[in-house]
Enzyme design. Sequence first.
Site, PDB file in Angstrom:
ATOM      1  N   GLY A  67       5.947  -3.924  -6.317  1.00 24.54           N
ATOM      2  CA  GLY A  67       6.429  -4.208  -4.875  1.00 24.54           C
ATOM      3  C   GLY A  67       8.082  -3.914  -4.984  1.00 24.54           C
ATOM      4  O   GLY A  67       8.724  -4.944  -5.094  1.00 24.54           O
ATOM      5  N   GLY A  68       8.412  -2.704  -4.936  1.00 27.30           N
ATOM      6  CA  GLY A  68       9.714  -2.431  -4.895  1.00 27.30           C
ATOM      7  C   GLY A  68      10.492  -2.555  -6.026  1.00 27.30           C
ATOM      8  O   GLY A  68      11.777  -2.545  -5.961  1.00 27.30           O
ATOM      9  N   ASN A  89       3.162   4.900   3.835  1.00 34.11           N
ATOM     10  CA  ASN A  89       2.199   5.944   3.226  1.00 34.11           C
ATOM     11  C   ASN A  89       0.769   5.593   4.042  1.00 34.11           C
ATOM     12  O   ASN A  89       0.580   4.570   4.293  1.00 34.11           O
ATOM     13  CB  ASN A  89       2.082   5.854   1.911  1.00 34.11           C
ATOM     14  CG  ASN A  89       1.101   5.006   1.395  1.00 34.11           C
ATOM     15  OD1 ASN A  89      -0.053   5.449   1.512  1.00 34.11           O
ATOM     16  ND2 ASN A  89       1.629   4.049   0.746  1.00 34.11           N
ATOM     17  N   LYS A 144      -5.109   6.454  -9.896  1.00 34.08           N
ATOM     18  CA  LYS A 144      -5.392   6.500  -8.330  1.00 34.08           C
ATOM     19  C   LYS A 144      -6.581   5.831  -8.169  1.00 34.08           C
ATOM     20  O   LYS A 144      -7.502   5.922  -8.704  1.00 34.08           O
ATOM     21  CB  LYS A 144      -5.091   8.131  -7.770  1.00 34.08           C
ATOM     22  CG  LYS A 144      -5.142   7.895  -6.266  1.00 34.08           C
ATOM     23  CD  LYS A 144      -4.375   8.952  -5.416  1.00 34.08           C
ATOM     24  CE  LYS A 144      -4.506   8.621  -4.038  1.00 34.08           C
ATOM     25  NZ  LYS A 144      -3.789   7.533  -3.769  1.00 34.08           N
ATOM     26  N   ILE A 160      -2.211   7.561   2.985  1.00 38.64           N
ATOM     27  CA  ILE A 160      -2.755   8.724   2.176  1.00 38.64           C
ATOM     28  C   ILE A 160      -4.296   8.644   2.296  1.00 38.64           C
ATOM     29  O   ILE A 160      -4.954   9.858   2.234  1.00 38.64           O
ATOM     30  CB  ILE A 160      -2.223   8.411   0.658  1.00 38.64           C
ATOM     31  CG1 ILE A 160      -0.747   8.399   0.490  1.00 38.64           C
ATOM     32  CG2 ILE A 160      -2.956   9.777  -0.159  1.00 38.64           C
ATOM     33  CD1 ILE A 160      -0.110   9.497   0.882  1.00 38.64           C
ATOM     34  N   CYS A 219      -6.736  -1.963   0.244  1.00 37.72           N
ATOM     35  CA  CYS A 219      -6.112  -0.956   0.601  1.00 37.72           C
ATOM     36  C   CYS A 219      -6.082  -0.686   2.117  1.00 37.72           C
ATOM     37  O   CYS A 219      -7.095  -0.875   2.833  1.00 37.72           O
ATOM     38  CB  CYS A 219      -6.947   0.523   0.000  1.00 37.72           C
ATOM     39  SG  CYS A 219      -5.788   1.743   0.864  1.00 37.72           S
ATOM     40  N   ASN A 238      -0.053  -4.895  -3.032  1.00 38.97           N
ATOM     41  CA  ASN A 238      -0.252  -3.511  -2.395  1.00 38.97           C
ATOM     42  C   ASN A 238       0.521  -3.543  -1.173  1.00 38.97           C
ATOM     43  O   ASN A 238       1.532  -4.387  -1.073  1.00 38.97           O
ATOM     44  CB  ASN A 238      -1.782  -3.566  -1.932  1.00 38.97           C
ATOM     45  CG  ASN A 238      -2.434  -2.031  -1.956  1.00 38.97           C
ATOM     46  OD1 ASN A 238      -1.627  -1.147  -1.762  1.00 38.97           O
ATOM     47  ND2 ASN A 238      -3.568  -1.765  -2.596  1.00 38.97           N
ATOM     48  N   THR A 239       0.277  -2.466  -0.663  1.00 38.78           N
ATOM     49  CA  THR A 239       1.507  -2.122   0.463  1.00 38.78           C
ATOM     50  C   THR A 239       1.110  -3.252   1.838  1.00 38.78           C
ATOM     51  O   THR A 239       0.062  -3.576   1.984  1.00 38.78           O
ATOM     52  CB  THR A 239       1.370  -0.678   0.919  1.00 38.78           C
ATOM     53  OG1 THR A 239       0.064  -0.167   1.500  1.00 38.78           O
ATOM     54  CG2 THR A 239       1.792   0.391  -0.195  1.00 38.78           C
TER      55      THR A 239
HETATM   56  C1  FMN Z   1       2.098   6.939  -1.915  1.00 39.51           C
HETATM   57  C2  FMN Z   1       1.262   5.682  -2.087  1.00 39.51           C
HETATM   58  C3  FMN Z   1       0.003   5.599  -2.633  1.00 39.51           C
HETATM   59  C4  FMN Z   1      -0.616   4.665  -3.087  1.00 39.51           C
HETATM   60  N1  FMN Z   1      -1.995   4.581  -3.356  1.00 39.51           N
HETATM   61  C5  FMN Z   1      -2.480   3.487  -3.884  1.00 39.51           C
HETATM   62  C6  FMN Z   1      -3.951   3.421  -4.486  1.00 39.51           C
HETATM   63  O1  FMN Z   1      -4.490   4.487  -4.328  1.00 39.51           O
HETATM   64  N2  FMN Z   1      -4.432   2.306  -4.928  1.00 39.51           N
HETATM   65  C7  FMN Z   1      -3.883   1.087  -4.809  1.00 39.51           C
HETATM   66  O2  FMN Z   1      -4.258   0.074  -5.375  1.00 39.51           O
HETATM   67  N3  FMN Z   1      -2.567   1.093  -4.347  1.00 39.51           N
HETATM   68  C8  FMN Z   1      -1.712   2.229  -3.931  1.00 39.51           C
HETATM   69  N4  FMN Z   1      -0.433   2.293  -3.509  1.00 39.51           N
HETATM   70  C9  FMN Z   1      -0.050   0.982  -3.925  1.00 39.51           C
HETATM   71  C10 FMN Z   1       0.917   0.942  -5.022  1.00 39.51           C
HETATM   72  O3  FMN Z   1       0.211   0.876  -6.211  1.00 39.51           O
HETATM   73  C11 FMN Z   1       1.739  -0.340  -4.872  1.00 39.51           C
HETATM   74  O4  FMN Z   1       0.748  -1.380  -4.953  1.00 39.51           O
HETATM   75  C12 FMN Z   1       2.751  -0.360  -3.697  1.00 39.51           C
HETATM   76  O5  FMN Z   1       3.361   0.677  -3.522  1.00 39.51           O
HETATM   77  C13 FMN Z   1       4.045  -1.417  -4.217  1.00 39.51           C
HETATM   78  O6  FMN Z   1       4.758  -1.037  -5.110  1.00 39.51           O
HETATM   79  P1  FMN Z   1       5.919  -0.136  -4.887  1.00 39.51           P
HETATM   80  O7  FMN Z   1       6.921  -0.504  -3.695  1.00 39.51           O
HETATM   81  O8  FMN Z   1       6.825  -0.013  -6.259  1.00 39.51           O
HETATM   82  O9  FMN Z   1       5.614   1.082  -4.204  1.00 39.51           O
HETATM   83  C14 FMN Z   1      -0.041   3.186  -3.196  1.00 39.51           C
HETATM   84  C15 FMN Z   1       1.433   3.380  -2.863  1.00 39.51           C
HETATM   85  C16 FMN Z   1       2.050   4.428  -2.300  1.00 39.51           C
HETATM   86  C17 FMN Z   1       3.662   4.347  -1.914  1.00 39.51           C
END
Ligand code: FMN
Lengths: 306, 306, 292, 292
Positions: A246-247, A73, A49, A75, A134, A195-196
């Site tokens: 991403g997904g 999220n 994290k 967080i 972020c 990232n998101t």
């Molecule tokens: C609950 C949650 C917490 C996350 N925390 C971080 C984080 O601390 N640092 C970071 O670089 N990305 C964070 N992300 C982003 C994920 O690493 C990833 O880039 C993003 O969720 C896209 O991938 P996914 O669709 O497979 O979840 C977080 C995502 C989620 C859903």
Amino acid sequence: MTDLATDICGIPLAGPVLNGSGTFDALAARRVFGDALVEEFPFDCYVSKTITMNPRPGNPPYRLWETPSGMINSIGLPGPGVDGFLERDLVGLSELGVPLIVSVMADSAEDFAILVEKVAAREEVSGIELNVSCPNVHSGLIVGEQPSETEALMKALRPLTSKPLIVKLTPNVANPHEVALAAEAGGADSVSMINTVKAAAIDPVSNRAWLGAGAGGLSGPAVRPIALAQVRAVSSVVEIPVIGMGGISDAESALEFILAGARVVAVGTENFRDPKAGKAVTDGLPAALERRGFGSLDEAQSATLA
Amino acid sequence: MTDLATDICGIPLAGPVLNGSGTFDALAARRVFGDALVEEFPFDCYVSKTITMNPRPGNPPYRLWETPSGMINSIGLPGPGVDGFLERDLVGLSELGVPLIVSVMADSAEDFAILVEKVAAREEVSGIELNVSCPNVHSGLIVGEQPSETEALMKALRPLTSKPLIVKLTPNVANPHEVALAAEAGGADSVSMINTVKAAAIDPVSNRAWLGAGAGGLSGPAVRPIALAQVRAVSSVVEIPVIGMGGISDAESALEFILAGARVVAVGTENFRDPKAGKAVTDGLPAALERRGFGSLDEAQSATLA
Amino acid sequence: MRAEPADRPESPPAPFGRRLCEVAESRLAGGYRIFTLIDETGPVPAPGQFFMLAASGGWAGEEGRPYLPRAISHARFQEVPDGGMRLDFLIDEVGPGTSRLAAMKPGDQCWVAGPFGSRFSLPRQLNEDAAGAILVGGGIGIAPMAVLRRELVDRGIPSRSLLGFRDQAHSGGVEELFGCDEIRLAFEDGSAGHKGYVTDLLLQLLEGDDSRSAAVYSCGPPAMLEAVRQICLQRDIPVELALESPMACGYGACFGCAVPKAGGGYLRLCIDGPVVRGDGIASAMAGEPAVD
Amino acid sequence: MRAEPADRPESPPAPFGRRLCEVAESRLAGGYRIFTLIDETGPVPAPGQFFMLAASGGWAGEEGRPYLPRAISHARFQEVPDGGMRLDFLIDEVGPGTSRLAAMKPGDQCWVAGPFGSRFSLPRQLNEDAAGAILVGGGIGIAPMAVLRRELVDRGIPSRSLLGFRDQAHSGGVEELFGCDEIRLAFEDGSAGHKGYVTDLLLQLLEGDDSRSAAVYSCGPPAMLEAVRQICLQRDIPVELALESPMACGYGACFGCAVPKAGGGYLRLCIDGPVVRGDGIASAMAGEPAVD
Ligand SMILES: Cc1cc2nc3c(=O)[nH]c(=O)nc-3n(C[C@H](O)[C@H](O)[C@H](O)COP(=O)(O)O)c2cc1C
Ligand SMILES: Cc1cc2nc3c(=O)[nH]c(=O)nc-3n(C[C@H](O)[C@H](O)[C@H](O)COP(=O)(O)OP(=O)(O)OC[C@H]3O[C@@H](n4cnc5c(N)ncnc54)[C@H](O)[C@@H]3O)c2cc1C
Ligand SMILES: Cc1cc2nc3c(=O)[nH]c(=O)nc-3n(C[C@H](O)[C@H](O)[C@H](O)COP(=O)(O)OP(=O)(O)OC[C@H]3O[C@@H](n4cnc5c(N)ncnc54)[C@H](O)[C@@H]3O)c2cc1C
Ligand SMILES: Cc1cc2nc3c(=O)[nH]c(=O)nc-3n(C[C@H](O)[C@H](O)[C@H](O)COP(=O)(O)O)c2cc1C
Ligand code: FES
Ligand code: FES
């Protein structure tokens, strides 16, 4: 059985599946699942994290909102701060049996430099991911939105370590490839993305913003088509390897990222649905490669998309 | 029965539900459904598909890809060109019994000006939407990505007509509110948002890009959380009304956009699932307003989100 | 008798990953629904623990929701002679996830991860002077109370259950999950038992009782939990609450289930809870979705 | 006999919107599945037309797909004495949408929009010298051929059906949808009928025949359609093809179903097709998803 061994920035990996930062707390999982977590560790490389300078409580609740085929999220990077992390958590993480990448984020180049130096000094750490993207922290300028800022930051951090530096890109820009090129020019060894995606939700009862922090980031299969487009746009212009995410929810979708130009992939939100999602992706890869006519992972990694 | 009458930029509307440009061809629908289409017309205002200077065939197939809770399109603005549209289509559209907004897009400010003048000259037309955000046309610079370009374009077009000018924003920027503020500063009467989100898909058989044009735009419920965040970010800084859209599928989701700050809403992709989706949204609004404790549409429109 | 309240009994680790379990039964229980899964590999869950559940087919309605698994407490378990366990769940259909779970039919498969989370302490661990346990349950929150009560019965520890409901529709499962011994009911609409809140019953009990020998356990709607918490804190009575909060993962991965701690900061309800001490949190109402 | 091939018969407008229809039956048909909907309000569909279908519950699998409705040709209709129609559909399960449709059970509800699209012309409309019709169907494409054949039988117009299949699994529905008159089968794997392609049968027929009196109709996999098209174009034989293309809406709204026209540009297959003249398009293979 197809050999899935590969590497990222010179870090050898038994396979191409990482976790997305912040989507799998290996220490908590070990408490919950016991030693089986280590024996069947689902990823080929563990990404921590995002760690910050000081301890952070994270954002006020609610922090989650389910969306069509995804979730938001907010967080807010709760965590023990870099010193707490290095003192307490790193030992446990080094027992996982896979290379370790530590994700860091700071409000200023100076703090970024301190984080990089402290983290890089630890031999347990194979690489460092710089989270410049972020959406859940109010740190003023998001470095990752400006190519020039990103390049400047990289130039400042690059001399501090010979360990791989990975820049985590934000999808919330018009042209992610410009930021990626800037990261590369500044000396990054890799970019990870996406990232998101900035997103919001309205409380069904109170008519207010649902998330305690007002807005958050969207992840899960809903964003996969966006991630694929960005991975493709970036990987077709940079030389450094791309960590795609991403997904991703199964081997098929993981392979789509590799065809779009990613060298390795990361599983994020799908971990919440299945604690062993990483392993499910890996286990499905040989068949997925075969279905698409690839004899090896390497063939798929070197395929170029028409 | 709750009164849903409202207005957008001075155009009086029987209710707050428009269609998204390019997601409902009223002339084709009339051929298919007969006069019932007009008798039960599902929208309170009709927005045409984006019209260009010259006839365009559109993009090569495939143009569609279904995604988790959404779809990608890469249609490429096929159409008869402005003259063909004004000669042949406008008469039919004026029979729909609702105000008409014509969407236009051009490669240059000069062409935009010609389009606006030609379209505004027709009395059937109540307003003009400027599509500065289509991800499916290779016109070099996307005006809507740069606040300065957007403002300059608006300043050039504003003097040409007193009819409402609506700027359709792209979601593919870091800060849509900057573009919206620029549109407002340039004299726009309204902004509509969001257009589709850049996205890509890989052919499951050939390992190539699936879409004939390489990439396309994501729409449907998958993007709703992104749209809500952007509508909220924009509506909290501009004075002009916002036309909200992106994944609206029912009255509940339409109302979420209004709470996020939109004055009226548009239904896009949901029309493909249900030709009468617009009517379903309108029909559900009184109950949705009541469930959330609003006595009228106006109350919801003036609610501010905490 | 120990000098200090001891730690809670340990819960065994959950099987790593998720597993498919077959639905054996599904039946209406008042306004709720009870369904039964056959779990062949999981350990015996402890009172207060929960599972993350997702129907294996059609987990996604018209619009891609439900997408994440749903946290559900078990309401009863029974070991099956030829191995494995029958797990009962009590479901209140409040949205797409609970509705999809409730729609599962015998023979359907359900994804199961868990058991997760902390368990209730035993009365003597909570209060060294405890004479027995007072269980305060409300609505769907009677499920973990039923499991705790069974364990106490099995261990020969006396308990009294106070159960509160809005109306008959929100009292499903009582007959099936609770024995008839030492149970007192409160209905807000007065349709049976005491007319009013279950906290009225708790106050009566505590007035009659020696508070120093009480150990209170509670699960139910946030407002009820907060009232129970305040009553106990004011009287210095140790109380454990099983809370809810929106969860994505259930095993500490997402940090989404934050609940404000008493001293500031947040705990992760899925691993630091769902059972928490009343004096350990800032409020029982802060980490909950805004459901009524 | 008219001097010029006339326009196709008009099809009635579709009811505006979508409607729920009940599933009356669902049965295996070789490797395919046939299900029956009761349509109480729609007009009688014409041969070649299609419907947009979506199961009303769980239209979305694990991952939010299927999301859009699916275009499916009707394979048969029967008016029901007490009003309404039985509509049969022949389904090849190739992905989440067709699988979900095939999984519907009697009593389930299905969203229906349509009938949409153009119909086949009658032989004399296609070719003023036509003596009858030659129907060339392949795989799942036999569905519209079956409807056309029935109409021709009802109108007393002679027709011969040539049906080609990869193997037995891809020949589902033949027995049920076709009478045994004047049908010739080809199987690529030689398991029955002629061993080889259905186009072999077509060539045989056209060699024996006076090509000037032929009117050919075809529906099936893109490669087969293109072969039929080339055979006919080379011999100046009028041919109508029912094509496929990815569709989102089915009624002209999305412009997604583009198929390249002969002279350049694209037609919208849902409203300008799915039945097109062989000489009207650039290729029968360009607008199709890349399925085998
Ligand atoms: C609950 C949650 C917490 C996350 N925390 C971080 C984080 O601390 N640092 C970071 O670089 N990305 C964070 N992300 C982003 C994920 O690493 C990833 O880039 C993003 O969720 C896209 O991938 P996914 O669709 O497979 O979840 C977080 C995502 C989620 C859903
Ligand atoms: C430890 C624990 C144990 C539990 N035990 C049980 C149990 O035994 N039985 C039981 O029935 N329930 C139990 N719950 C509650 C259950 O998990 C929730 O009610 C369930 O997750 C709701 O899912 P849903 O899809 O049915 O409803 P949702 O649609 O999630 O709606 C539930 C409420 O949450 C809010 N909400 C949150 N996210 C959204 C969203 N994206 N869209 C709309 N509304 C949203 C709304 O206010 C809504 O009213 C437990 C919860 C926890 C944490
Ligand atoms: C006019 C018309 C009539 C038809 N009549 C019939 C009929 O009578 N019976 C019948 O069985 N079928 C019929 N079809 C075909 C049917 O509509 C398609 O097979 C169906 O839409 C497939 O949906 P699916 O979800 O099952 O499969 P998809 O997942 O959509 O897969 C089908 C193929 O399409 C491609 N594809 C397109 N989009 C995607 C995506 N997003 N993800 C993955 N793959 C994708 C892939 O190559 C895949 O192999 C007809 C089509 C048309 C246009
Ligand atoms: C098939 C399709 C065609 C579209 N064509 C146009 C267009 O011509 N002009 C335009 O401004 N937007 C166009 N859009 C964007 C929509 O108007 C709308 O902004 C977007 O789809 C988001 O809304 P939705 O999720 O409800 O579809 C199109 C969208 C789709 C799906
Ligand atoms: S639910 Fe994911 S950390 Fe608690
Ligand atoms: S399927 Fe939408 S226009 Fe043809």
